[in-house]
Design a protein around this motif. Structure first.
Motif, PDB file in Angstrom:
ATOM      1  N   LEU A  63      14.145  42.663  -2.976  1.00  0.00           N
ATOM      2  CA  LEU A  63      13.368  43.863  -3.291  1.00  0.00           C
ATOM      3  C   LEU A  63      12.537  43.604  -4.533  1.00  0.00           C
ATOM      4  CD1 LEU A  63      15.864  46.852  -2.791  1.00  0.00           C
ATOM      5  CD2 LEU A  63      13.921  46.248  -1.349  1.00  0.00           C
ATOM      6  N   ARG A  64      11.264  43.986  -4.454  1.00  0.00           N
ATOM      7  CA  ARG A  64      10.399  43.975  -5.623  1.00  0.00           C
ATOM      8  C   ARG A  64      10.498  45.359  -6.288  1.00  0.00           C
ATOM      9  NH1 ARG A  64       5.058  41.685  -2.494  1.00  0.00           N
ATOM     10  NH2 ARG A  64       5.824  39.564  -2.118  1.00  0.00           N
ATOM     11  N   TRP A  65      10.686  45.364  -7.600  1.00  0.00           N
ATOM     12  CA  TRP A  65      10.891  46.619  -8.330  1.00  0.00           C
ATOM     13  C   TRP A  65       9.795  46.814  -9.369  1.00  0.00           C
ATOM     14  CZ3 TRP A  65      14.810  49.655  -6.638  1.00  0.00           C
ATOM     15  CH2 TRP A  65      15.901  49.054  -5.994  1.00  0.00           C
ATOM     16  N   GLU A  66       9.494  48.093  -9.616  1.00  0.00           N
ATOM     17  CA  GLU A  66       8.756  48.490 -10.808  1.00  0.00           C
ATOM     18  C   GLU A  66       9.446  49.743 -11.358  1.00  0.00           C
ATOM     19  OE1 GLU A  66       4.234  49.334 -12.309  1.00  0.00           O
ATOM     20  OE2 GLU A  66       5.016  50.651 -10.731  1.00  0.00           O
ATOM     21  N   LEU A  67       9.941  49.660 -12.591  1.00  0.00           N
ATOM     22  CA  LEU A  67      10.601  50.795 -13.254  1.00  0.00           C
ATOM     23  C   LEU A  67       9.761  51.188 -14.464  1.00  0.00           C
ATOM     24  CD1 LEU A  67      12.973  49.218 -11.696  1.00  0.00           C
ATOM     25  CD2 LEU A  67      14.502  50.339 -13.346  1.00  0.00           C
ATOM     26  N   VAL A  68       9.408  52.474 -14.562  1.00  0.00           N
ATOM     27  CA  VAL A  68       8.660  53.005 -15.706  1.00  0.00           C
ATOM     28  C   VAL A  68       9.461  54.175 -16.276  1.00  0.00           C
ATOM     29  CG1 VAL A  68       6.556  54.174 -16.464  1.00  0.00           C
ATOM     30  CG2 VAL A  68       6.425  52.276 -14.819  1.00  0.00           C
ATOM     31  N   GLY A  69       9.771  54.095 -17.598  1.00  0.00           N
ATOM     32  CA  GLY A  69      10.534  55.166 -18.245  1.00  0.00           C
ATOM     33  C   GLY A  69       9.661  56.383 -18.568  1.00  0.00           C
ATOM     34  N   GLY A  70      10.305  57.551 -18.772  1.00  0.00           N
ATOM     35  CA  GLY A  70       9.584  58.770 -19.107  1.00  0.00           C
ATOM     36  C   GLY A  70       9.012  58.727 -20.513  1.00  0.00           C
ATOM     37  N   GLN A  71       7.861  59.377 -20.711  1.00  0.00           N
ATOM     38  CA  GLN A  71       7.220  59.418 -22.022  1.00  0.00           C
ATOM     39  C   GLN A  71       7.935  60.420 -22.922  1.00  0.00           C
ATOM     40  OE1 GLN A  71       3.132  60.688 -21.908  1.00  0.00           O
ATOM     41  NE2 GLN A  71       2.668  59.977 -23.989  1.00  0.00           N
ATOM     42  N   GLY A  72       7.938  60.152 -24.236  1.00  0.00           N
ATOM     43  CA  GLY A  72       8.509  61.102 -25.180  1.00  0.00           C
ATOM     44  C   GLY A  72       7.655  62.377 -25.272  1.00  0.00           C
ATOM     45  N   GLY A  73       8.296  63.507 -25.672  1.00  0.00           N
ATOM     46  CA  GLY A  73       7.596  64.777 -25.741  1.00  0.00           C
ATOM     47  C   GLY A  73       6.606  64.840 -26.900  1.00  0.00           C
ATOM     48  N   ALA A  74       5.553  65.634 -26.744  1.00  0.00           N
ATOM     49  CA  ALA A  74       4.526  65.776 -27.778  1.00  0.00           C
ATOM     50  C   ALA A  74       4.990  66.736 -28.869  1.00  0.00           C
ATOM     51  CB  ALA A  74       3.239  66.286 -27.144  1.00  0.00           C
ATOM     52  N   ALA A 105       9.846  62.937 -18.444  1.00  0.00           N
ATOM     53  CA  ALA A 105       9.212  63.001 -19.766  1.00  0.00           C
ATOM     54  C   ALA A 105       9.980  63.972 -20.666  1.00  0.00           C
ATOM     55  CB  ALA A 105       7.759  63.430 -19.630  1.00  0.00           C
ATOM     56  N   GLY A 106       9.983  63.711 -22.001  1.00  0.00           N
ATOM     57  CA  GLY A 106      10.643  64.598 -22.955  1.00  0.00           C
ATOM     58  C   GLY A 106       9.880  65.915 -23.133  1.00  0.00           C
ATOM     59  N   GLY A 107      10.628  66.952 -23.555  1.00  0.00           N
ATOM     60  CA  GLY A 107      10.010  68.264 -23.752  1.00  0.00           C
ATOM     61  C   GLY A 107       9.135  68.324 -24.997  1.00  0.00           C
ATOM     62  N   VAL A 108       8.201  69.288 -25.008  1.00  0.00           N
ATOM     63  CA  VAL A 108       7.271  69.464 -26.127  1.00  0.00           C
ATOM     64  C   VAL A 108       7.998  70.152 -27.284  1.00  0.00           C
ATOM     65  CG1 VAL A 108       5.110  70.531 -26.862  1.00  0.00           C
ATOM     66  CG2 VAL A 108       5.321  69.578 -24.544  1.00  0.00           C
ATOM     67  N   ALA A 109       7.699  69.745 -28.522  1.00  0.00           N
ATOM     68  CA  ALA A 109       8.352  70.323 -29.706  1.00  0.00           C
ATOM     69  C   ALA A 109       8.082  71.825 -29.775  1.00  0.00           C
ATOM     70  CB  ALA A 109       7.831  69.642 -30.967  1.00  0.00           C
ATOM     71  N   THR A 196       0.934  54.220 -18.234  1.00  0.00           N
ATOM     72  CA  THR A 196       0.719  55.618 -17.832  1.00  0.00           C
ATOM     73  C   THR A 196       1.514  56.561 -18.718  1.00  0.00           C
ATOM     74  OG1 THR A 196       2.515  55.406 -16.206  1.00  0.00           O
ATOM     75  CG2 THR A 196       0.283  54.944 -15.438  1.00  0.00           C
ATOM     76  N   GLU A 197       1.090  57.827 -18.734  1.00  0.00           N
ATOM     77  CA  GLU A 197       1.768  58.859 -19.522  1.00  0.00           C
ATOM     78  C   GLU A 197       2.522  59.793 -18.588  1.00  0.00           C
ATOM     79  OE1 GLU A 197      -1.423  60.683 -21.606  1.00  0.00           O
ATOM     80  OE2 GLU A 197      -1.675  59.033 -23.035  1.00  0.00           O
ATOM     81  N   GLY A 198       3.439  60.569 -19.193  1.00  0.00           N
ATOM     82  CA  GLY A 198       4.150  61.565 -18.414  1.00  0.00           C
ATOM     83  C   GLY A 198       5.460  61.053 -17.871  1.00  0.00           C
ATOM     84  N   ASP A 199       5.841  61.611 -16.698  1.00  0.00           N
ATOM     85  CA  ASP A 199       7.118  61.241 -16.099  1.00  0.00           C
ATOM     86  C   ASP A 199       7.129  59.764 -15.690  1.00  0.00           C
ATOM     87  OD1 ASP A 199       8.239  63.769 -16.306  1.00  0.00           O
ATOM     88  OD2 ASP A 199       7.342  64.418 -14.393  1.00  0.00           O
ATOM     89  N   GLY A 200       8.327  59.190 -15.706  1.00  0.00           N
ATOM     90  CA  GLY A 200       8.497  57.825 -15.226  1.00  0.00           C
ATOM     91  C   GLY A 200       8.633  57.788 -13.705  1.00  0.00           C
ATOM     92  N   HIS A 201       8.715  56.577 -13.166  1.00  0.00           N
ATOM     93  CA  HIS A 201       8.900  56.429 -11.716  1.00  0.00           C
ATOM     94  C   HIS A 201       9.603  55.109 -11.421  1.00  0.00           C
ATOM     95  CE1 HIS A 201       5.042  54.261 -12.311  1.00  0.00           C
ATOM     96  NE2 HIS A 201       5.532  53.443 -11.375  1.00  0.00           N
ATOM     97  N   ILE A 202      10.100  55.021 -10.199  1.00  0.00           N
ATOM     98  CA  ILE A 202      10.711  53.770  -9.702  1.00  0.00           C
ATOM     99  C   ILE A 202      10.059  53.460  -8.355  1.00  0.00           C
ATOM    100  CG2 ILE A 202      12.816  52.620  -8.928  1.00  0.00           C
ATOM    101  CD1 ILE A 202      14.393  54.534 -10.749  1.00  0.00           C
ATOM    102  N   SER A 203       9.474  52.254  -8.223  1.00  0.00           N
ATOM    103  CA  SER A 203       8.887  51.797  -6.962  1.00  0.00           C
ATOM    104  C   SER A 203       9.665  50.594  -6.459  1.00  0.00           C
ATOM    105  CB  SER A 203       7.419  51.403  -7.159  1.00  0.00           C
ATOM    106  OG  SER A 203       6.642  52.520  -7.545  1.00  0.00           O
ATOM    107  N   TYR A 204       9.759  50.494  -5.139  1.00  0.00           N
ATOM    108  CA  TYR A 204      10.438  49.346  -4.536  1.00  0.00           C
ATOM    109  C   TYR A 204       9.673  48.914  -3.284  1.00  0.00           C
ATOM    110  CZ  TYR A 204      12.249  52.916  -1.375  1.00  0.00           C
ATOM    111  OH  TYR A 204      12.342  53.946  -0.472  1.00  0.00           O
ATOM    112  N   THR A 205       9.691  47.617  -3.007  1.00  0.00           N
ATOM    113  CA  THR A 205       9.071  47.049  -1.808  1.00  0.00           C
ATOM    114  C   THR A 205       9.985  45.961  -1.261  1.00  0.00           C
ATOM    115  OG1 THR A 205       6.846  47.433  -2.690  1.00  0.00           O
ATOM    116  CG2 THR A 205       7.042  45.864  -0.859  1.00  0.00           C
TER     117      THR A 205
END
Length: 579
Positions: A63-74, A105-109, A196-205
């Motif tokens: 499996l090919r993976w791409e993992l992107v973590g969520g961005q911190g809140g503003a 993604a983290g919540g806004v202050a 990218t900004e915002g929520d993270g994602h996980i892709s697989y192939t």
């Protein structure tokens, strides 16, 4: 609230190194034998975080993976840190289960500064009125339990600080972990910060399975047991993340790859060893290949080896010596399995004082079929010969065996011409008519039907005078020029070429000669010019038969001495006839 620097998290990735770079490695794995249905997807964290379970279907080995973590809140005008990004390939098997938990993604202050989740699980730290919440880590777990073994993890980004401090808000979900056990450090994964900004994602192939690579064949040698071959080879070498199917066994080909049979290694060390039994004597071209659920690998290079049969030994060897020839006979072995013929060798017994004559008297080899029991060979008068007989088989499949008894013959006698003109076997053909010749004249004659490569004696009658000898060519023919004796009386004479036919019977070609005048007072010397392919000038024998023109005194009681087994000198490589 603890502050965790981004540089520390990125450095943590360097100690993991389990995902393998996908595009460069997987481009060389080959083509799957039967491409399965597509298996790919992307799971993104949303307002309501959730876990997504996947199961690897049949036909996929990586499996090919791409993992992107969520961005911190503003916080105010400041954005939180972006999450990490991890890309690579892992080996998998059909039926493997994974749980995908993308980072939120983290919540806004201020309003709702919560930490982002990893799927259904809390991950990033919460912020406050002036600090954004930390982004959630993106996590892949083995199995289906939300709290199960973490297989791959990439961190979430830190929340922002309204005062402008360096993203000192809620810490992002931690982790830069790939727990795949069968990783190769020479295939590093790609790691860094998401673009990218915002929520993270996980892709697989999914990477479809391809057949294993070819094994490496070291050597093939005869085994300890009769009719066996021992094969030494190494299994295929490949990365566990290159999509190669698991090896289920091995096969061997004995004909260079045309047909295959199962091969079970007796030793699974390095290298593997296996033994193939029940083989007949033959030449084998041995190759091996690995098997898998998607088909066999390419074959190894092949090694050619022979299994040989030790042939039976001929017995009862005899040698009957005649004038310039001998007939060698033998009995077949009791077990004649694998015998395709016999090789007979007669070697002149030459002492040191006559070593220079060895190329002349030579070695006579006679090769005959399996059904023959004797052969006639031409030999040089005046020498004894050592005789042996060998059984032979198909090249590469048999071990040639020697005689049970090698014998030494008596000395081969000199040829003796008959006292009277022998019965003619056919015409001796002159180049020009011989009805008007003179003593001392050179004449050219031709004859056929003799034992190939045998000696023919040229004689002129009435009173027999030896003019010389000539060796026939490979077809049993000759053309030669001889010198009539200068003192040959006027009148009718007969020119005789006396030898043996391919069966060893007397073969005497004759031609009438009419001498109209004689050159007196001069006696010619033997021999003259060879005139055609396969002939030599007429010469005296090794022991000095007689010089041309000399009378041969013979008692009246001497009967016709034939050359029944007679054949001339046959040097090494000359063929013979068989009975």
């Amino acid at each position: 609230m603890p502050v965790r620097s981004l540089s520390r998290r990125v450095l943590g990735l360097g100690a993991v190194g389990v995902l393998a770079t996908s595009s460069a490695v997987l481009s060389a794995v080959g083509t799957a034998h039967a491409a399965p249905a597509s298996f790919a997807g992307t799971v993104t964290a949303g307002a309501t975080p959730a876990d997504t379970a996947i199961t690897v279907p049949d036909g996929y080995c990586a499996l090919r993976w791409e993992l992107v973590g969520g961005q911190g809140g503003a916080a105010g005008d400041h954005l939180g840190r972006r999450g990490g990004r991890l890309v690579g390939t892992t080996a998998v098997a059909a039926g493997d289960h994974f749980l995908l938990q993308p980072g939120q993604a983290g919540g806004v202050a201020g309003s709702e500064p919560v930490g982002g989740h990893s799927g259904s699980q809390p991950s990033g730290e919460a912020g406050d009125a002036t600090q954004g919440g930390g982004g959630g880590a993106s996590v892949v777990r083995r199995g289906t339990s939300p709290g199960g073994e973490r297989f791959a993890v990439v961190f979430g980004g830190a929340g922002a600080d309204a005062t402008g401090a360096d993203a000192s808000g809620g810490a992002g979900g931690d982790g830069n972990l790939i727990a795949e056990p069968a990783w190769l450090p020479t295939h590093p994964h790609s790691m860094g910060v998401a673009a990218t900004e915002g929520d993270g994602h996980i892709s697989y192939t999914g990477v479809a399975c391809t057949a294993p690579q070819a094994p490496f064949l070291y050597d093939v040698v005869p085994g300890d047991a009769p009719g066996s071959l021992q094969i030494t080879f190494n299994p295929p070498v490949s990365s566990p993340v290159d999509g190669r199917a698991a090896i289920t066994g091995y096969e061997v080909s004995l004909d260079g790859g045309s047909t295959w049979r199962a091969l079970t290694p007796s030793s699974m060390g390095s290298p593997h060893r296996a033994v193939v039994t029940g083989l007949a004597p033959a030449v084998y071209r041995v190759a091996v290949r690995a098997t898998s659920a998607v088909g066999p690998s390419e074959q190894s290079s092949y090694v050619t080896r022979s299994l040989q049969r030790r042939l039976g030994v001929p017995t009862g060897i005899t040698a009957t010596v005649g004038a310039t020839s001998m007939r060698i006979a033998w009995q077949a072995p009791t077990d004649a399995t694998g015998i395709t013929g016999y090789r007979v060798r007669a070697s002149a017994v030459v002492d040191w004082d006559h070593l220079e004559r060895l190329p002349e008297v030579g070695i006579v080899d006679c090769e005959v079929g399996a059904g023959e029991r004797s052969c006639l060979v031409g030999v040089e008068p005046g020498w004894a010969y050592d005789v042996s007989v060998y059984a032979v088989g198909e090249p590469g499949t048999s071990v040639e065996t020697g005689s049970t008894t090698a014998l030494t013959t008596e000395v081969v006698p000199e040829p003796r011409p008959a006292a009277v003109v022998p019965e003619s076997s056919g015409p001796l053909v002159p180049k020009t008519p011989l009805d008007d010749v003179t003593g001392g004249e050179r004449i050219e004659v031709s004859g056929t039907g003799y034992l190939p490569n045998s000696t023919v004696v040229l004689i002129v009658y009435s009173t027999p005078q030896v003019l010389g000898t000539v060796v026939t060519d490979g077809t049993g023919a000759f053309t030669n020029t001889v010198l009539l004796p200068a003192g040959l009386p006027a009148g009718s004479h007969t020119l005789v070429a006396s030898g043996v036919d391919p069966d060893g019977n007397p073969h005497d070609l004759t031609s009438p000669v009419t001498v109209t005048a004689s050159s007196t007072g001069v006696t010619g010397t033997g021999g003259a010019d060879a005139a055609a392919t396969g002939t030599t000038p007429a010469t005296t024998s090794a022991s000095g038969l007689a010089s041309t023109g000399a009378d041969v005194a013979l008692p009246v009681v001497v009967a016709l001495v034939t050359l029944t087994a007679g054949a001339g000198l046959v040097v090494a490589g000359r063929r013979c006839t068989a009975e």
